[in-house]
Scaffold this motif. Structure first.
Motif, PDB file in Angstrom:
ATOM      1  N   MET A 146      17.034  14.750  51.297  1.00 37.09           N
ATOM      2  CA  MET A 146      18.382  15.267  51.909  1.00 37.09           C
ATOM      3  C   MET A 146      19.082  14.259  52.455  1.00 37.09           C
ATOM      4  SD  MET A 146      18.727  18.533  51.730  1.00 37.09           S
ATOM      5  CE  MET A 146      20.209  18.822  52.917  1.00 37.09           C
ATOM      6  N   ASN A 147      18.507  12.960  52.924  1.00 43.16           N
ATOM      7  CA  ASN A 147      19.105  11.828  53.673  1.00 43.16           C
ATOM      8  C   ASN A 147      19.593  11.207  52.507  1.00 43.16           C
ATOM      9  OD1 ASN A 147      18.126  12.418  56.249  1.00 43.16           O
ATOM     10  ND2 ASN A 147      16.322  11.315  56.009  1.00 43.16           N
ATOM     11  N   VAL A 148      18.981  10.830  51.423  1.00 46.59           N
ATOM     12  CA  VAL A 148      19.427  10.192  50.263  1.00 46.59           C
ATOM     13  C   VAL A 148      20.796  11.104  49.778  1.00 46.59           C
ATOM     14  CG1 VAL A 148      19.144   9.710  47.832  1.00 46.59           C
ATOM     15  CG2 VAL A 148      17.607   9.144  49.568  1.00 46.59           C
ATOM     16  N   GLY A 149      20.592  12.295  49.424  1.00 43.45           N
ATOM     17  CA  GLY A 149      21.753  13.112  49.154  1.00 43.45           C
ATOM     18  C   GLY A 149      22.967  13.197  49.948  1.00 43.45           C
ATOM     19  N   ARG A 150      22.621  13.369  51.092  1.00 40.42           N
ATOM     20  CA  ARG A 150      23.914  13.358  52.249  1.00 40.42           C
ATOM     21  C   ARG A 150      24.867  12.093  52.031  1.00 40.42           C
ATOM     22  NH1 ARG A 150      21.083  13.673  56.327  1.00 40.42           N
ATOM     23  NH2 ARG A 150      20.821  15.799  56.264  1.00 40.42           N
ATOM     24  N   ASP A 151      24.153  10.829  51.643  1.00 40.34           N
ATOM     25  CA  ASP A 151      24.956   9.668  51.483  1.00 40.34           C
ATOM     26  C   ASP A 151      25.677   9.607  50.102  1.00 40.34           C
ATOM     27  OD1 ASP A 151      23.929   8.689  53.846  1.00 40.34           O
ATOM     28  OD2 ASP A 151      22.359   7.683  52.973  1.00 40.34           O
ATOM     29  N   THR A 155      30.737  10.726  48.626  1.00 43.17           N
ATOM     30  CA  THR A 155      31.524  10.067  47.506  1.00 43.17           C
ATOM     31  C   THR A 155      31.368  10.603  46.170  1.00 43.17           C
ATOM     32  OG1 THR A 155      29.272   8.782  47.095  1.00 43.17           O
ATOM     33  CG2 THR A 155      30.656   7.672  48.578  1.00 43.17           C
ATOM     34  N   MET A 156      30.421  11.260  45.944  1.00 43.74           N
ATOM     35  CA  MET A 156      30.606  11.946  44.578  1.00 43.74           C
ATOM     36  C   MET A 156      31.660  13.263  44.656  1.00 43.74           C
ATOM     37  SD  MET A 156      29.345  12.085  41.615  1.00 43.74           S
ATOM     38  CE  MET A 156      27.645  10.975  42.073  1.00 43.74           C
ATOM     39  N   SER A 157      31.925  13.826  45.626  1.00 45.61           N
ATOM     40  CA  SER A 157      32.863  14.930  45.818  1.00 45.61           C
ATOM     41  C   SER A 157      34.227  14.136  45.802  1.00 45.61           C
ATOM     42  CB  SER A 157      32.845  15.722  47.101  1.00 45.61           C
ATOM     43  OG  SER A 157      31.602  16.434  47.216  1.00 45.61           O
ATOM     44  N   THR A 158      34.477  12.957  46.262  1.00 47.22           N
ATOM     45  CA  THR A 158      35.683  12.339  46.181  1.00 47.22           C
ATOM     46  C   THR A 158      35.740  11.718  44.892  1.00 47.22           C
ATOM     47  OG1 THR A 158      35.208  11.555  48.479  1.00 47.22           O
ATOM     48  CG2 THR A 158      36.902  10.385  47.010  1.00 47.22           C
ATOM     49  N   THR A 159      34.889  11.356  44.249  1.00 49.37           N
ATOM     50  CA  THR A 159      35.100  10.834  42.958  1.00 49.37           C
ATOM     51  C   THR A 159      35.416  12.046  41.846  1.00 49.37           C
ATOM     52  OG1 THR A 159      33.260   9.223  42.870  1.00 49.37           O
ATOM     53  CG2 THR A 159      33.693  10.005  40.763  1.00 49.37           C
ATOM     54  N   LEU A 160      35.086  13.351  42.112  1.00 47.43           N
ATOM     55  CA  LEU A 160      35.424  14.555  41.372  1.00 47.43           C
ATOM     56  C   LEU A 160      36.729  14.943  41.649  1.00 47.43           C
ATOM     57  CD1 LEU A 160      33.758  16.371  39.436  1.00 47.43           C
ATOM     58  CD2 LEU A 160      33.339  17.924  41.284  1.00 47.43           C
ATOM     59  N   LEU A 207      25.767  21.639  47.144  1.00 45.71           N
ATOM     60  CA  LEU A 207      24.931  22.613  47.183  1.00 45.71           C
ATOM     61  C   LEU A 207      23.672  21.952  46.055  1.00 45.71           C
ATOM     62  CD1 LEU A 207      26.591  25.984  47.843  1.00 45.71           C
ATOM     63  CD2 LEU A 207      25.361  24.361  49.590  1.00 45.71           C
ATOM     64  N   THR A 208      23.977  21.287  45.332  1.00 41.51           N
ATOM     65  CA  THR A 208      22.602  20.887  44.514  1.00 41.51           C
ATOM     66  C   THR A 208      21.876  19.808  45.158  1.00 41.51           C
ATOM     67  OG1 THR A 208      24.389  20.738  42.436  1.00 41.51           O
ATOM     68  CG2 THR A 208      22.216  19.018  42.381  1.00 41.51           C
ATOM     69  N   VAL A 209      22.301  19.143  46.375  1.00 42.21           N
ATOM     70  CA  VAL A 209      21.588  18.277  47.049  1.00 42.21           C
ATOM     71  C   VAL A 209      20.392  18.941  47.598  1.00 42.21           C
ATOM     72  CG1 VAL A 209      21.273  16.891  49.151  1.00 42.21           C
ATOM     73  CG2 VAL A 209      23.393  16.653  47.645  1.00 42.21           C
TER      74      VAL A 209
END
Length: 226
Positions: A146-151, A155-160, A207-209
């Motif tokens: 979760m800690n890794v995914g939160r980081d 940025t991934m949502s922004t990329t999308l 929600l994949t995280v």
């Protein structure tokens, strides 16, 4: 090889399926699942890490598709609101293709890369922690995932969002140059579709995280005991 296989799947799996009357959304989910499984397995082999990423990607795609469907329902957006609908309706009249579902199938394919990316990132990180320290419990691995995914998810949502923005830059420029009223802009089909794609893709990524963190933390302990 994975890119070539993905192209083959689109040409010889997705298109023939919708031509035979299969719902484009169902055909997209099936094709995306096959592409995901082959891509991840080619990179990582048939491993627990790959299995976690594949399962999480599938769940993330379903979430993105469901979010798009709900958003489209409440905003009256469908595949009949797209700009080239006249040509698509002609195609729909002469084939078995469900034109109205093509928009949502496109959302699934557009979200696939980002969802697969974050699923693989988190799964790989959790697996590395498990290998380096097998004493870590599933709960500790889940927390680390979760800690890794939160980081990553921000940025991934922004990329999308930026990818969707870049793909429709011409529409945005025209709207800006003609200085259209805000209410007209926000209620236009083209802008609404872009917002729907961005929101649904972001929901799928976010929600994949927790899903991939759960699979990555639980599957190694369960399968290794078996």
């Amino acid at each position: 090889i994975a890119l070539i296989f993905s192209f083959i799947c689109f040409v010889f799996v997705f298109f023939p399926m919708i031509m035979k009357g299969t719902s484009p959304s169902i055909a997209a989910i099936f094709t995306a699942t096959v592409v995901t499984a082959m891509t991840i397995c080619l990179i990582n082999g048939f491993t627990i890490k790959a299995l976690s990423a594949i399962l999480a990607t599938f769940c993330g795609l379903l979430i993105a598709g469901l979010t798009a469907d709900i958003f489209g329902h409440f905003t009256s957006l469908s595949g009949y609101n797209v700009s080239n609908i006249e040509s698509l309706l002609f195609v729909g009249q002469n084939t078995l293709i469900d034109v109205g579902q093509l928009l949502f199938a496109g959302v699934l394919f557009a979200s696939l890369g980002a969802v697969m990316d974050i699923a693989m990132d988190v799964s790989s990180a959790v697996q590395e922690l498990h290998v380096k320290n097998p004493a870590l419990t599933p709960k500790e691995l889940f927390k680390s995932g979760m800690n890794v995914g939160r980081d990553i998810m921000g940025t991934m949502s922004t990329t999308l969002i930026l990818a969707f923005f870049g793909g429709s830059l011409g529409v945005w420029v025209l709207d800006y140059v003609y200085d259209l009223p805000y209410l007209q802009l926000i209620n236009s089909n083209s802008i609404g579709i872009e917002i729907m794609q961005g929101i649904s893709g972001s929901f799928g990524v976010i929600l994949t995280v927790p899903i991939v963190a759960l699979f990555s933390a639980w599957l190694p302990h369960y399968l290794e005991k078996k």
